[in-house]
Every structure is written in C-alpha cells, then in structure tokens.
Design a protein around this motif. Structure first.
Motif, short mmCIF file in Angstrom:
data_model
loop_
_atom_site.label_atom_id
_atom_site.label_comp_id
_atom_site.label_asym_id
_atom_site.label_seq_id
_atom_site.Cartn_x
_atom_site.Cartn_y
_atom_site.Cartn_z
N GLY A 134 19.92 87.68 5.61
CA GLY A 134 19.11 87.70 5.79
C GLY A 134 18.17 88.00 6.60
O GLY A 134 17.42 88.82 6.77
N LEU A 135 19.29 88.77 7.47
CA LEU A 135 18.66 89.72 9.24
C LEU A 135 18.14 90.15 8.97
O LEU A 135 16.75 91.53 9.46
CB LEU A 135 19.50 89.46 10.22
CG LEU A 135 19.60 88.75 11.04
CD1 LEU A 135 21.37 88.66 11.89
CD2 LEU A 135 18.59 87.17 11.62
N ALA A 136 18.46 91.36 7.63
CA ALA A 136 18.48 92.64 7.14
C ALA A 136 17.04 92.12 6.61
O ALA A 136 15.75 93.52 6.14
CB ALA A 136 19.08 92.55 5.93
N VAL A 137 16.29 91.15 5.81
CA VAL A 137 15.46 90.91 4.80
C VAL A 137 14.40 90.98 6.19
O VAL A 137 12.93 91.21 5.91
CB VAL A 137 15.56 89.91 4.13
CG1 VAL A 137 14.67 89.36 3.46
CG2 VAL A 137 16.18 90.03 2.79
N CYS A 226 5.79 90.93 4.14
CA CYS A 226 5.63 90.01 5.07
C CYS A 226 6.12 88.92 4.64
O CYS A 226 7.24 87.76 6.00
CB CYS A 226 4.21 90.15 6.36
SG CYS A 226 4.31 89.21 7.70
N ALA A 227 5.50 88.52 3.69
CA ALA A 227 5.69 87.24 3.14
C ALA A 227 7.76 87.00 2.98
O ALA A 227 8.38 85.75 3.61
CB ALA A 227 5.13 86.27 2.14
N ALA A 228 8.88 87.96 2.73
CA ALA A 228 9.98 87.70 2.02
C ALA A 228 10.23 87.70 3.65
O ALA A 228 11.70 86.82 4.17
CB ALA A 228 10.21 88.79 1.52
N GLY A 229 9.97 88.48 4.40
CA GLY A 229 10.39 88.33 6.09
C GLY A 229 10.23 86.73 6.64
O GLY A 229 10.95 86.39 7.32
N TYR A 230 9.21 86.50 6.80
CA TYR A 230 8.77 85.81 6.97
C TYR A 230 9.56 83.55 6.53
O TYR A 230 9.97 83.37 7.32
CB TYR A 230 7.61 84.85 6.37
CG TYR A 230 6.35 85.59 8.24
CD1 TYR A 230 6.73 85.94 9.30
CD2 TYR A 230 4.96 85.22 7.67
CE1 TYR A 230 5.97 87.03 9.93
CE2 TYR A 230 4.13 85.61 8.31
CZ TYR A 230 4.42 86.78 9.44
OH TYR A 230 2.95 86.69 10.20
N VAL A 251 17.24 94.80 16.74
CA VAL A 251 18.66 95.48 17.06
C VAL A 251 19.26 96.00 15.60
O VAL A 251 19.42 97.06 16.10
CB VAL A 251 19.45 94.26 17.72
CG1 VAL A 251 20.92 94.63 18.09
CG2 VAL A 251 19.04 93.72 19.19
N LEU A 252 19.28 94.95 15.01
CA LEU A 252 19.71 95.74 13.23
C LEU A 252 18.48 96.69 13.07
O LEU A 252 19.32 97.94 12.16
CB LEU A 252 19.80 95.28 12.62
CG LEU A 252 20.37 94.65 10.97
CD1 LEU A 252 21.64 95.35 11.62
CD2 LEU A 252 20.02 94.18 10.24
N CYS A 253 17.46 97.27 13.13
CA CYS A 253 16.73 98.14 12.82
C CYS A 253 16.43 98.83 13.69
O CYS A 253 15.90 100.64 13.53
CB CYS A 253 15.13 97.51 12.81
SG CYS A 253 14.67 96.50 10.91
N LEU A 254 17.15 98.66 14.86
CA LEU A 254 16.93 100.33 15.61
C LEU A 254 17.56 101.26 15.46
O LEU A 254 16.88 102.74 16.08
CB LEU A 254 17.89 99.72 17.11
CG LEU A 254 18.10 100.53 18.61
CD1 LEU A 254 15.97 100.70 19.02
CD2 LEU A 254 19.00 100.10 19.61
N PRO A 255 18.77 101.52 14.87
CA PRO A 255 18.98 103.10 14.43
C PRO A 255 17.52 103.47 14.31
O PRO A 255 17.45 105.06 13.63
CB PRO A 255 20.01 102.79 13.85
CG PRO A 255 21.23 101.78 13.94
CD PRO A 255 19.44 100.71 14.52
#
Length: 373
Positions: A134-137, A226-230, A251-255
């Motif tokens: 879910g955090l990846a989405v 964006c709707a999927a992320g929201y 943090v997950l997207c930092l790399p």
C-alpha cells in the motif's frame, strides 16, 4: 433487562454515527465495513460487560464526539486542499530554475529527508510488511507519478487550465475509494460529483478547441495515479497515523529520487533564482509532506469519498493563486467553471452528512424493537 437494551441501542447508534471510529484503535474500527455495520450481538456483549448505568452515561459522550470528529476531519482535509492549491503555481516557479525531471526528483529527495528526519526523531518502528504494498502505491501515485505528469503538463498548459482539469480528481478518487474501501455514498452524492466532473470536462473541451492537447493527456494520467495514491493512503491512515503514511512512502521512494536527481541535474540547465528556490521548497515541504499529512488524517476521519469532494475547491483556489502570484490572465470560462464545481462541494458534503444521519436513524429503528427477556 430494559436498561441493558437501552444501552445496547445507544451504543449501536454511537458506532454508526461515527464512520471513522478511532481510526488507529482496532482492526474492526479500521475497516470500512467494520465501522459502518456494528454487530448487535457485539454491542450487547459490550453492554453486558459494563454496568448499565456506566454504558448509558458513556454513550451520549460518544455520540457528541462523532460530529466533533467529523468537523475536525473536514478542517484537516480542507487544510490539505489549501496546500495542494499552491502546488501548480509553486511548480511554475520551480520550473524557472530547474528542468521538469530535476524538479520532480529534487522535491522528492527534500521531502523524503524531512519525513525521514521526523520518523527518526519520533523513533517510529518500521511498518508491518502487510502495509508495504500500500505504501508503494502511495509513493508511486502522489510522490512520483502525479508530480512528474503535472510538471510535464505545465510546460505546455497554464496553471489555471491545469487546475480546472484536475477538478476531475475528486470524482476519480471517490470511484476508486468506493471500489477499494467499500464505502457506499448516497445517490445524491454521486449526482453532485458527476455534475462537477461534467463541468470540468466541458471546460477542458472548450479551452482546447474541441480536441485534447498533449498537456491534457499528462493531466488525465496524473488523475488516475493520484487517485490511486489518495485511496490507498486514506485506507492506511485508518490503521496508522497519516504523517507516517506519507513519511514512509517518501522514504520508500528516496533511492529512486536520488538516482533521478543524479541523472537529471547534469542533463538539464539550472538557473537559481528566488522564485525557483521558493517553488522547490514549497512543493517539497508544503505540498508533498505537510499537505498530505493533514489530508490523509482528515480522510481517515470522514472517509475517502467525502474528503475527496473537498478538492472541488482546489481549482478555484489555484486560479486565485495563479492570478496573484503568476499574473496569469483568466479566461471568462475558468472562474465560472471553478465556481460551478465549488457549488457541487456543498451538495456532496450535505449528501454525506444526510447519509450519516440516515444511517443512525435506520440503525436506531432496527435496535428499538422490544427484546423479550
């Protein structure tokens, strides 16, 4: 026995009246189905575990807390909308100093550093593995996808035009939220939401001369991700604090953001000025971290569908910022379209509150039947 039945009825009403009952408390309260359909047997068991007098005294307090939670959730989601409304003007400023790919990568890096610092300072443990997908989405939708696609769109579209096109985001989010979380808004809600979407589509077609431009294609793609992320973020915010949802997603997207910065900065020219730096700081700290923090918290309190419709105000606010900060000329159709979707906000919010009262009434009627001892 009558006292127990009375306490049971009051407790059931209190649970249904608050669809976001203690977002971070129990698994039953965190799921939409669990928060909207309380088990009579469960309520009876809870009532029998406590004294009848104590249950009767506590239930009115719980009932009065429901409207307060709804109001605070609306305020928090509204603050998120205000923060988001500045995103397009700030992005336009950022493009004065950075290329589109560099700007998106740098905003993600800065936002992730802020979020990571807060998580470390608070000594927040890693989220359970069940939340990682879910955090990846969330990260793919609101940290990477939406910023990148809208930044590319703003190279050919004005911020006022992009703002009104993104007015379709509330309907898109409500649809995905209904499918993902099981929320079932009323018919009046959907009529008002569709009316707002129709206004946005008519404006887009009128502004583009009857054909979609390349910038519009980027914007429509941004709506979906964006709707999927929201939606996923709103679901996760019911079981973990909203600031941790966006914090861990960043943090997950930092790399990926660091790699993007290292690749994009040497390839795109950089011309630092005050506007560019301020724009970068706002989209990183204001829109990406603080805005999403209050947004997810408010969404957890009042539901994905109802919170999403507050974003119908975002085009109107962005038009104001574009005029004040960028000096853009507004077409006659832009403010009319923005005001029209603003009217739809009142209708969707009224429908949401009315649906909540109907749920209480129906539940009360079911529980008010006499129970023989």
């Amino acid at each position: 026995m009558r006292a127990e039945n009375s306490a049971t009825r009051t407790s059931a009403i209190a649970v249904v009246a608050d669809p976001a009952v203690t977002p971070h408390s129990t698994s039953a309260a965190s799921s939409p189905a669990g928060s909207s359909t309380a088990s009579p047997a469960g309520s009876s068991a809870a009532s029998s575990a406590a004294s009848p007098a104590g249950s009767a005294a506590a239930s009115p307090a719980a009932s009065s807390a429901a409207p307060s939670a709804g109001r605070s959730g609306t305020v928090l989601a509204g603050l998120g909308v205000v923060a988001f409304s500045l995103t397009f003007p700030a992005t336009a400023w950022g493009l004065e100093s950075f290329g589109p790919w560099s700007l998106v990568a740098l905003r993600s890096v800065l936002a992730a550093l802020v979020a990571g610092g807060v998580l470390l300072a608070a000594r927040v443990p890693l989220p359970p593995r069940s939340h990682w997908a879910g955090l990846a989405v969330v990260g793919g939708g609101v940290v990477v996808g939406f910023p990148l696609l809208t930044t590319l769109a703003l190279q050919t579209s004005t911020t006022s035009h992009a703002a009104v096109v993104v007015g379709l985001l509330p309907l898109t989010t409500a649809l995905l939220g209904s499918l993902r979380t099981g929320e079932r808004p009323s018919r009046a809600f959907w009529i008002a939401a569709l009316a707002g979407a129709a206004v946005v589509i008519a404006f887009t077609v009128q502004q583009s001369g009857g054909a979609l431009a390349t910038g519009d294609l980027y914007l429509f793609g941004a709506l979906l991700v964006c709707a999927a992320g929201y939606t996923e973020g709103g679901r996760l915010a019911r079981v973990m604090p909203g600031w941790q949802v966006i914090g861990w997603a960043l943090v997950l997207c930092l790399p990926l953001a660091v790699a993007g910065s290292l690749i994009a900065l040497p390839l795109e020219p950089v011309h630092l000025n005050a506007h560019g730096v301020l724009g970068l700081v706002w989209v990183a700290a204001g829109s990406t971290f603080l805005g999403l923090y209050v947004w997810y918290r408010g969404m957890a309190a009042i539901g994905v569908a109802r919170a999403s419709q507050l974003q119908l105000a975002q085009p109107l606010l962005t038009l104001v910022w574009s005029f004040l900060l960028l000096g853009e000329e507004l077409s006659a159709a832009a403010p009319v379209a923005a005001v029209a979707v603003l009217v739809c906000i009142a209708a969707t919010q009224r429908a949401g509150r009315h649906a909540g009262r109907e749920a209480v009434t129906v539940r009360s009627g079911r529980e008010s039947r006499p129970v023989r001892s």
